[in-house]
Scaffold this motif. Sequence first.
Motif, PDB file in Angstrom:
ATOM      1  N   ALA A  23       0.807  -1.221   0.000  1.00  9.10           N
ATOM      2  CA  ALA A  23       0.000   0.000   0.000  1.00  9.10           C
ATOM      3  C   ALA A  23       0.842   1.273   0.000  1.00  9.10           C
ATOM      4  CB  ALA A  23      -0.926   0.006   1.213  1.00  9.10           C
ATOM      5  N   GLY A  24       2.136   1.141   0.264  1.00 10.31           N
ATOM      6  CA  GLY A  24       2.995   2.313   0.330  1.00 10.31           C
ATOM      7  C   GLY A  24       2.722   3.164   1.555  1.00 10.31           C
ATOM      8  N   ILE A  25       2.458   2.489   2.674  1.00  8.59           N
ATOM      9  CA  ILE A  25       2.125   3.172   3.929  1.00  8.59           C
ATOM     10  C   ILE A  25       3.207   2.857   4.956  1.00  8.59           C
ATOM     11  CG2 ILE A  25       0.436   3.335   5.804  1.00  8.59           C
ATOM     12  CD1 ILE A  25      -1.661   2.384   3.774  1.00  8.59           C
ATOM     13  N   ASP A  26       3.554   3.849   5.749  1.00  7.34           N
ATOM     14  CA  ASP A  26       4.521   3.670   6.821  1.00  7.34           C
ATOM     15  C   ASP A  26       3.969   2.686   7.856  1.00  7.34           C
ATOM     16  OD1 ASP A  26       6.950   4.715   8.341  1.00  7.34           O
ATOM     17  OD2 ASP A  26       5.308   5.116   9.760  1.00  7.34           O
ATOM     18  N   ILE A  27       4.792   1.769   8.337  1.00  8.83           N
ATOM     19  CA  ILE A  27       4.363   0.744   9.291  1.00  8.83           C
ATOM     20  C   ILE A  27       3.826   1.363  10.574  1.00  8.83           C
ATOM     21  CG2 ILE A  27       6.677   0.370  10.225  1.00  8.83           C
ATOM     22  CD1 ILE A  27       4.170  -2.439   9.764  1.00  8.83           C
ATOM     23  N   ALA A  28       4.437   2.423  11.051  1.00  8.43           N
ATOM     24  CA  ALA A  28       3.962   3.057  12.291  1.00  8.43           C
ATOM     25  C   ALA A  28       2.562   3.629  12.105  1.00  8.43           C
ATOM     26  CB  ALA A  28       4.939   4.143  12.731  1.00  8.43           C
ATOM     27  N   THR A  29       2.331   4.245  10.967  1.00  9.11           N
ATOM     28  CA  THR A  29       1.007   4.794  10.671  1.00  9.11           C
ATOM     29  C   THR A  29      -0.018   3.682  10.593  1.00  9.11           C
ATOM     30  OG1 THR A  29       1.974   6.634   9.450  1.00  9.11           O
ATOM     31  CG2 THR A  29      -0.340   6.104   8.982  1.00  9.11           C
ATOM     32  N   TYR A  30       0.313   2.626   9.879  1.00  5.26           N
ATOM     33  CA  TYR A  30      -0.613   1.495   9.740  1.00  5.26           C
ATOM     34  C   TYR A  30      -0.915   0.870  11.095  1.00  5.26           C
ATOM     35  CZ  TYR A  30      -2.813  -2.777   8.267  1.00  5.26           C
ATOM     36  OH  TYR A  30      -3.710  -3.799   8.125  1.00  5.26           O
ATOM     37  N   SER A  31       0.083   0.713  11.914  1.00  2.00           N
ATOM     38  CA  SER A  31      -0.107   0.139  13.242  1.00  2.00           C
ATOM     39  C   SER A  31      -1.066   0.990  14.078  1.00  2.00           C
ATOM     40  CB  SER A  31       1.242  -0.003  13.949  1.00  2.00           C
ATOM     41  OG  SER A  31       1.070  -0.536  15.239  1.00  2.00           O
ATOM     42  N   ARG A  32      -0.910   2.303  14.004  1.00  2.00           N
ATOM     43  CA  ARG A  32      -1.819   3.201  14.738  1.00  2.00           C
ATOM     44  C   ARG A  32      -3.252   3.064  14.233  1.00  2.00           C
ATOM     45  NH1 ARG A  32       2.549   6.722  14.172  1.00  2.00           N
ATOM     46  NH2 ARG A  32       1.497   7.884  12.526  1.00  2.00           N
ATOM     47  N   ILE A  33      -3.415   2.861  12.937  1.00  7.48           N
ATOM     48  CA  ILE A  33      -4.754   2.673  12.377  1.00  7.48           C
ATOM     49  C   ILE A  33      -5.380   1.401  12.931  1.00  7.48           C
ATOM     50  CG2 ILE A  33      -6.032   2.152  10.249  1.00  7.48           C
ATOM     51  CD1 ILE A  33      -3.971   3.997   8.800  1.00  7.48           C
ATOM     52  N   GLU A  34      -4.642   0.298  12.902  1.00  2.00           N
ATOM     53  CA  GLU A  34      -5.174  -0.977  13.407  1.00  2.00           C
ATOM     54  C   GLU A  34      -5.511  -0.903  14.893  1.00  2.00           C
ATOM     55  OE1 GLU A  34      -3.233  -4.690  12.761  1.00  2.00           O
ATOM     56  OE2 GLU A  34      -3.693  -4.683  10.624  1.00  2.00           O
ATOM     57  N   ARG A  35      -4.727  -0.169  15.653  1.00  2.00           N
ATOM     58  CA  ARG A  35      -4.970  -0.065  17.094  1.00  2.00           C
ATOM     59  C   ARG A  35      -6.047   0.959  17.440  1.00  2.00           C
ATOM     60  NH1 ARG A  35      -0.189   1.824  19.488  1.00  2.00           N
ATOM     61  NH2 ARG A  35       0.695   2.175  17.448  1.00  2.00           N
ATOM     62  N   GLY A  36      -6.523   1.676  16.419  1.00  2.13           N
ATOM     63  CA  GLY A  36      -7.567   2.656  16.649  1.00  2.13           C
ATOM     64  C   GLY A  36      -7.061   3.979  17.174  1.00  2.13           C
ATOM     65  N   HIS A  37      -5.762   4.225  17.056  1.00  6.13           N
ATOM     66  CA  HIS A  37      -5.155   5.470  17.528  1.00  6.13           C
ATOM     67  C   HIS A  37      -5.081   6.528  16.443  1.00  6.13           C
ATOM     68  CE1 HIS A  37      -3.812   3.896  21.469  1.00  6.13           C
ATOM     69  NE2 HIS A  37      -3.827   2.752  20.811  1.00  6.13           N
ATOM     70  N   ALA A  38      -5.469   6.156  15.211  1.00  2.00           N
ATOM     71  CA  ALA A  38      -5.478   7.105  14.098  1.00  2.00           C
ATOM     72  C   ALA A  38      -6.630   6.752  13.174  1.00  2.00           C
ATOM     73  CB  ALA A  38      -4.159   7.031  13.325  1.00  2.00           C
ATOM     74  N   SER A  39      -7.218   7.761  12.587  1.00  2.00           N
ATOM     75  CA  SER A  39      -8.295   7.573  11.618  1.00  2.00           C
ATOM     76  C   SER A  39      -7.729   7.801  10.225  1.00  2.00           C
ATOM     77  CB  SER A  39      -9.426   8.559  11.879  1.00  2.00           C
ATOM     78  OG  SER A  39      -9.995   8.330  13.138  1.00  2.00           O
ATOM     79  N   PRO A  40      -7.788   6.785   9.381  1.00  2.00           N
ATOM     80  CA  PRO A  40      -7.207   6.924   8.047  1.00  2.00           C
ATOM     81  C   PRO A  40      -8.079   7.771   7.131  1.00  2.00           C
ATOM     82  CG  PRO A  40      -8.235   4.790   8.262  1.00  2.00           C
ATOM     83  CD  PRO A  40      -8.311   5.442   9.620  1.00  2.00           C
ATOM     84  N   LEU A  41      -7.442   8.455   6.207  1.00  2.00           N
ATOM     85  CA  LEU A  41      -8.158   9.161   5.163  1.00  2.00           C
ATOM     86  C   LEU A  41      -8.714   8.144   4.171  1.00  2.00           C
ATOM     87  CD1 LEU A  41      -5.565  12.003   4.450  1.00  2.00           C
ATOM     88  CD2 LEU A  41      -7.674  12.164   5.791  1.00  2.00           C
ATOM     89  N   LEU A  42      -9.691   8.548   3.398  1.00  2.00           N
ATOM     90  CA  LEU A  42     -10.320   7.647   2.436  1.00  2.00           C
ATOM     91  C   LEU A  42      -9.302   7.066   1.459  1.00  2.00           C
ATOM     92  CD1 LEU A  42     -12.802   6.293   1.272  1.00  2.00           C
ATOM     93  CD2 LEU A  42     -13.210   8.368  -0.079  1.00  2.00           C
ATOM     94  N   ASP A  43      -8.395   7.885   0.953  1.00  2.00           N
ATOM     95  CA  ASP A  43      -7.415   7.359   0.001  1.00  2.00           C
ATOM     96  C   ASP A  43      -6.512   6.314   0.639  1.00  2.00           C
ATOM     97  OD1 ASP A  43      -6.057   9.475   1.425  1.00  2.00           O
ATOM     98  OD2 ASP A  43      -4.511   9.451  -0.117  1.00  2.00           O
ATOM     99  N   THR A  44      -6.222   6.466   1.919  1.00  2.00           N
ATOM    100  CA  THR A  44      -5.417   5.469   2.637  1.00  2.00           C
ATOM    101  C   THR A  44      -6.192   4.166   2.777  1.00  2.00           C
ATOM    102  OG1 THR A  44      -4.267   7.212   3.844  1.00  2.00           O
ATOM    103  CG2 THR A  44      -4.145   4.990   4.769  1.00  2.00           C
ATOM    104  N   LEU A  45      -7.473   4.253   3.102  1.00  2.00           N
ATOM    105  CA  LEU A  45      -8.307   3.049   3.200  1.00  2.00           C
ATOM    106  C   LEU A  45      -8.379   2.320   1.861  1.00  2.00           C
ATOM    107  CD1 LEU A  45     -11.322   4.151   5.404  1.00  2.00           C
ATOM    108  CD2 LEU A  45      -9.616   2.415   5.953  1.00  2.00           C
ATOM    109  N   ILE A  46      -8.489   3.074   0.798  1.00  3.51           N
ATOM    110  CA  ILE A  46      -8.544   2.467  -0.535  1.00  3.51           C
ATOM    111  C   ILE A  46      -7.234   1.744  -0.837  1.00  3.51           C
ATOM    112  CG2 ILE A  46      -8.626   2.985  -3.017  1.00  3.51           C
ATOM    113  CD1 ILE A  46     -10.635   5.261  -2.246  1.00  3.51           C
TER     114      ILE A  46
END
Length: 61
Positions: A23-46
């Motif tokens: 997906a071309g996403i930083d691992i730290a960012t992705y980890s925060r998304i999975e843990r519910g500590h960050a809300s991804p933008l629509l393009d990131t979800l896609i």
Amino acid sequence: MGEQIRRVREAHNMSQPDVCHRAGIDIATYSRIERGHASPLLDTLIRIADAMGVPLTDLVS
């Protein structure tokens, strides 16, 4: 939403680094998304859905 994303990832036998690389996403960012500590933008979800090979609705249902 993060819990659902994790379930889909695990159901497809993918690791976090696998998804991030595809997906071309930083691992730290992705980890925060999975843990519910960050809300991804629509393009990131896609990009995450595309990396897992699933429709976007699988991640947000």
